[in-house]
Design an enzyme around this catalytic site. Sequence first.
Site, PDB file in Angstrom:
ATOM      1  N   HIS A   1     -13.104   1.825   0.580  1.00 37.80           N
ATOM      2  CA  HIS A   1     -13.024   0.724   1.563  1.00 37.80           C
ATOM      3  C   HIS A   1     -13.623  -0.567   1.005  1.00 37.80           C
ATOM      4  CE1 HIS A   1     -13.386   4.018   4.901  1.00 37.80           C
ATOM      5  NE2 HIS A   1     -12.121   3.773   4.651  1.00 37.80           N
TER       6      HIS A   1
ATOM      7  N   ARG B   1     -13.442  14.585   8.434  1.00 40.93           N
ATOM      8  CA  ARG B   1     -14.306  14.876   7.276  1.00 40.93           C
ATOM      9  C   ARG B   1     -15.749  15.081   7.726  1.00 40.93           C
ATOM     10  NH1 ARG B   1     -12.145   9.781   4.515  1.00 40.93           N
ATOM     11  NH2 ARG B   1     -10.242  10.452   3.463  1.00 40.93           N
TER      12      ARG B   1
ATOM     13  N   ILE C   1     -12.380   2.111  14.955  1.00 42.70           N
ATOM     14  CA  ILE C   1     -13.443   2.385  15.922  1.00 42.70           C
ATOM     15  C   ILE C   1     -14.402   1.192  16.014  1.00 42.70           C
ATOM     16  CG2 ILE C   1     -15.381   3.934  16.465  1.00 42.70           C
ATOM     17  CD1 ILE C   1     -13.748   6.194  15.046  1.00 42.70           C
ATOM     18  N   GLY C   2     -14.778   0.649  14.879  1.00 45.47           N
ATOM     19  CA  GLY C   2     -15.698  -0.499  14.858  1.00 45.47           C
ATOM     20  C   GLY C   2     -15.160  -1.701  15.628  1.00 45.47           C
ATOM     21  N   GLU C   3     -13.855  -1.899  15.558  1.00 45.17           N
ATOM     22  CA  GLU C   3     -13.261  -3.053  16.242  1.00 45.17           C
ATOM     23  C   GLU C   3     -12.971  -2.769  17.704  1.00 45.17           C
ATOM     24  OE1 GLU C   3      -9.759  -4.354  14.023  1.00 45.17           O
ATOM     25  OE2 GLU C   3     -10.889  -4.116  12.153  1.00 45.17           O
ATOM     26  N   ASN C   4     -12.776  -1.492  18.029  1.00 45.99           N
ATOM     27  CA  ASN C   4     -12.261  -1.178  19.365  1.00 45.99           C
ATOM     28  C   ASN C   4     -13.146  -0.338  20.273  1.00 45.99           C
ATOM     29  OD1 ASN C   4      -9.518  -2.361  19.184  1.00 45.99           O
ATOM     30  ND2 ASN C   4      -9.363  -0.952  17.469  1.00 45.99           N
TER      31      ASN C   4
ATOM     32  N   GLY D   1     -13.506   3.738  10.890  1.00 43.91           N
ATOM     33  CA  GLY D   1     -12.163   4.092  11.362  1.00 43.91           C
ATOM     34  C   GLY D   1     -12.068   5.601  11.329  1.00 43.91           C
ATOM     35  N   ASN D   2     -10.874   6.092  11.117  1.00 45.37           N
ATOM     36  CA  ASN D   2     -10.719   7.531  10.942  1.00 45.37           C
ATOM     37  C   ASN D   2     -11.499   7.952   9.692  1.00 45.37           C
ATOM     38  OD1 ASN D   2      -9.705  10.054  11.451  1.00 45.37           O
ATOM     39  ND2 ASN D   2      -7.958   9.702  10.121  1.00 45.37           N
TER      40      ASN D   2
ATOM     41  N   HIS E   1     -17.573  -0.038   8.218  1.00 42.78           N
ATOM     42  CA  HIS E   1     -16.127   0.166   8.351  1.00 42.78           C
ATOM     43  C   HIS E   1     -15.950   1.532   9.015  1.00 42.78           C
ATOM     44  CE1 HIS E   1     -11.839  -0.101   6.816  1.00 42.78           C
ATOM     45  NE2 HIS E   1     -11.944   1.184   7.152  1.00 42.78           N
TER      46      HIS E   1
ATOM     47  N   ASN F   1       0.866  -1.177   0.000  1.00 41.43           N
ATOM     48  CA  ASN F   1       0.000   0.000   0.000  1.00 41.43           C
ATOM     49  C   ASN F   1       0.909   1.235   0.000  1.00 41.43           C
ATOM     50  OD1 ASN F   1      -1.853   2.001   0.427  1.00 41.43           O
ATOM     51  ND2 ASN F   1      -2.785   1.069   2.241  1.00 41.43           N
TER      52      ASN F   1
ATOM     53  N   ARG G   1      -2.396  -1.822  -3.671  1.00 43.17           N
ATOM     54  CA  ARG G   1      -3.705  -1.248  -3.374  1.00 43.17           C
ATOM     55  C   ARG G   1      -3.892   0.038  -4.178  1.00 43.17           C
ATOM     56  NH1 ARG G   1      -5.471   2.394   1.652  1.00 43.17           N
ATOM     57  NH2 ARG G   1      -7.680   2.441   1.165  1.00 43.17           N
TER      58      ARG G   1
ATOM     59  N   LYS H   1       3.486   0.710   2.924  1.00 44.99           N
ATOM     60  CA  LYS H   1       3.205  -0.354   3.892  1.00 44.99           C
ATOM     61  C   LYS H   1       3.287  -1.683   3.162  1.00 44.99           C
ATOM     62  CE  LYS H   1      -0.136   2.149   6.647  1.00 44.99           C
ATOM     63  NZ  LYS H   1      -1.516   2.517   6.485  1.00 44.99           N
TER      64      LYS H   1
ATOM     65  N   GLU I   1      -7.482  -6.000   4.860  1.00 49.02           N
ATOM     66  CA  GLU I   1      -7.384  -5.615   3.452  1.00 49.02           C
ATOM     67  C   GLU I   1      -6.121  -6.191   2.808  1.00 49.02           C
ATOM     68  OE1 GLU I   1      -8.160  -1.849   5.273  1.00 49.02           O
ATOM     69  OE2 GLU I   1      -9.218  -1.182   3.478  1.00 49.02           O
TER      70      GLU I   1
HETATM   71  P1  ADP Z   1      -7.805   4.761   9.153  1.00 51.91           P
HETATM   72  O1  ADP Z   1      -7.305   3.440   8.628  1.00 51.91           O
HETATM   73  O2  ADP Z   1      -9.028   5.275   8.460  1.00 51.91           O
HETATM   74  O3  ADP Z   1      -6.747   5.795   9.341  1.00 51.91           O
HETATM   75  P2  ADP Z   1      -8.341   3.247  11.571  1.00 51.91           P
HETATM   76  O4  ADP Z   1      -9.210   2.181  11.028  1.00 51.91           O
HETATM   77  O5  ADP Z   1      -6.967   2.892  11.994  1.00 51.91           O
HETATM   78  O6  ADP Z   1      -8.314   4.498  10.631  1.00 51.91           O
HETATM   79  O7  ADP Z   1      -9.116   3.883  12.816  1.00 51.91           O
HETATM   80  C1  ADP Z   1      -8.610   4.935  13.560  1.00 51.91           C
HETATM   81  C2  ADP Z   1      -9.629   5.255  14.639  1.00 51.91           C
HETATM   82  O8  ADP Z   1      -9.802   4.110  15.472  1.00 51.91           O
HETATM   83  C3  ADP Z   1      -9.232   6.405  15.540  1.00 51.91           C
HETATM   84  O9  ADP Z   1     -10.330   7.296  15.717  1.00 51.91           O
HETATM   85  C4  ADP Z   1      -8.928   5.705  16.847  1.00 51.91           C
HETATM   86  O10 ADP Z   1      -9.233   6.502  17.949  1.00 51.91           O
HETATM   87  C5  ADP Z   1      -9.853   4.518  16.807  1.00 51.91           C
HETATM   88  N1  ADP Z   1      -9.402   3.508  17.771  1.00 51.91           N
HETATM   89  C6  ADP Z   1      -8.309   2.742  17.710  1.00 51.91           C
HETATM   90  N2  ADP Z   1      -8.176   2.024  18.852  1.00 51.91           N
HETATM   91  C7  ADP Z   1      -9.219   2.356  19.633  1.00 51.91           C
HETATM   92  C8  ADP Z   1      -9.666   1.975  20.953  1.00 51.91           C
HETATM   93  N3  ADP Z   1      -8.979   1.090  21.648  1.00 51.91           N
HETATM   94  N4  ADP Z   1     -10.810   2.536  21.426  1.00 51.91           N
HETATM   95  C9  ADP Z   1     -11.499   3.433  20.722  1.00 51.91           C
HETATM   96  N5  ADP Z   1     -11.125   3.839  19.479  1.00 51.91           N
HETATM   97  C10 ADP Z   1     -10.012   3.312  18.957  1.00 51.91           C
END
Ligand code: ADP
Length: 392
Positions: free
Chosen positions: A177, A236, A327-330, A205-206, A203, A7, A88, A14, A379
Amino acid sequence: MKILSVNAGSSSLKFQMYEMPAEEVLISGVFERIGMEGSLYTIKLNGEKIEKKVELKDHKRAFELLVEELINNKIVDSLDDIAGIGHRIVQGGSYFDKSVVASEEVIEKINELSTLAPLHNPAAITGIRAAQAVVPNALQTVVFDTAFHQTIPEENYLYALPYEWASKYQIRRYGAHGTSHKYISQKMNEILDREDTKLITCHIGNGASISAVLNGKCINTSMGLTPNAGLIMGTRCGDIDATIIPYMMQQLNLSPKEIDTVMNKESGLLGISGVSSDSRDIEAGIKEGNKRCLLAEKMFVRRIVDYIAKYYVELGGCDAIVFTAGIGENSISVRKDVMEALEVLGVKLDDEKNNIRGKVQKISTSDSAIKVYVIPTDEELMIARDTFELMK
Ligand code: ADP
């Protein structure tokens, strides 16, 4: 067979190397600040992380060092052991509905599509060229972020703008995505042990997007011509009233580039909270009683719920909702807030099961009308899989 998944960004690269078809990760890493001062790379091997500060004048230099690391660490014996390299690509326009071999014609098309992804497509081509120069015998392939969304029907991908804009200026929804939505929807179907499913894949994330997936095919997605559509994201704005753009350009005397920067880099969670684009900081702010963090979180969750509700109707029901990405995972709290807002659809959260991060887990109760899962995305693996398939 050894396959590299790559990527390339404008100043980063990466990578992840797989033994295929076993899908075993052999080594991974990232080159950063390519062409800048303070360049470095990090590799992950056998659970260890090694960082090296080196001069990286361009992507080719990064590739040379990558190959040196592969040989020195005995991942490969020689360059010829690297059978395929999958790259990618962010924007494949309406041309690519699947991964393909990176022929000169394909690279030319990716280059043409740079108008739609000016930061990403040229960087990816730089990555392909570097890989070709350093590992000439490997099969180079390209995997598009937009390909999975090419099954979206016309009524969902067109904007209600002058009809000719779509053919003349390529103004339509492409989404993003796609590789992630495809991965989690396939994985969800495996878990459900069925192909005829109605899935809503989130999905978050950021960058964040939601897709409606019917029988394994995407029928709608929240990102649009560009990633700045649909959900509220880290920086965004996502969906807004489009007329705000010319209005604020006039008010603040902004150029198109300047207003674009505001909407892409200074809006979203950051713009509303005034604190951070990172959901962890927002959660911390809420704990400290910061009202704007709370407001940002509410707006963020509201928009996710809106899209899930919209796709629920569009799919005519839903078998499973899947959360993935940072965010979805964490984020236990974002998932909880979203699911509680969906109670009207019969969604029931299992608080205990939701108390996890970054692993495959069902987080709804057994009597929930819709199953809700967390499935970590991958991915890089999808890129390796597609490259492996193209080698056959
Ligand atoms: P991208 O790939 O779009 O840059 P990611 O999928 O890595 O983004 O997601 C980044 C986001 O995930 C950030 O807002 C970060 O705060 C959130 N995140 C990562 N770990 C945690 C956690 N343990 N708890 C809450 N949010 C988390």
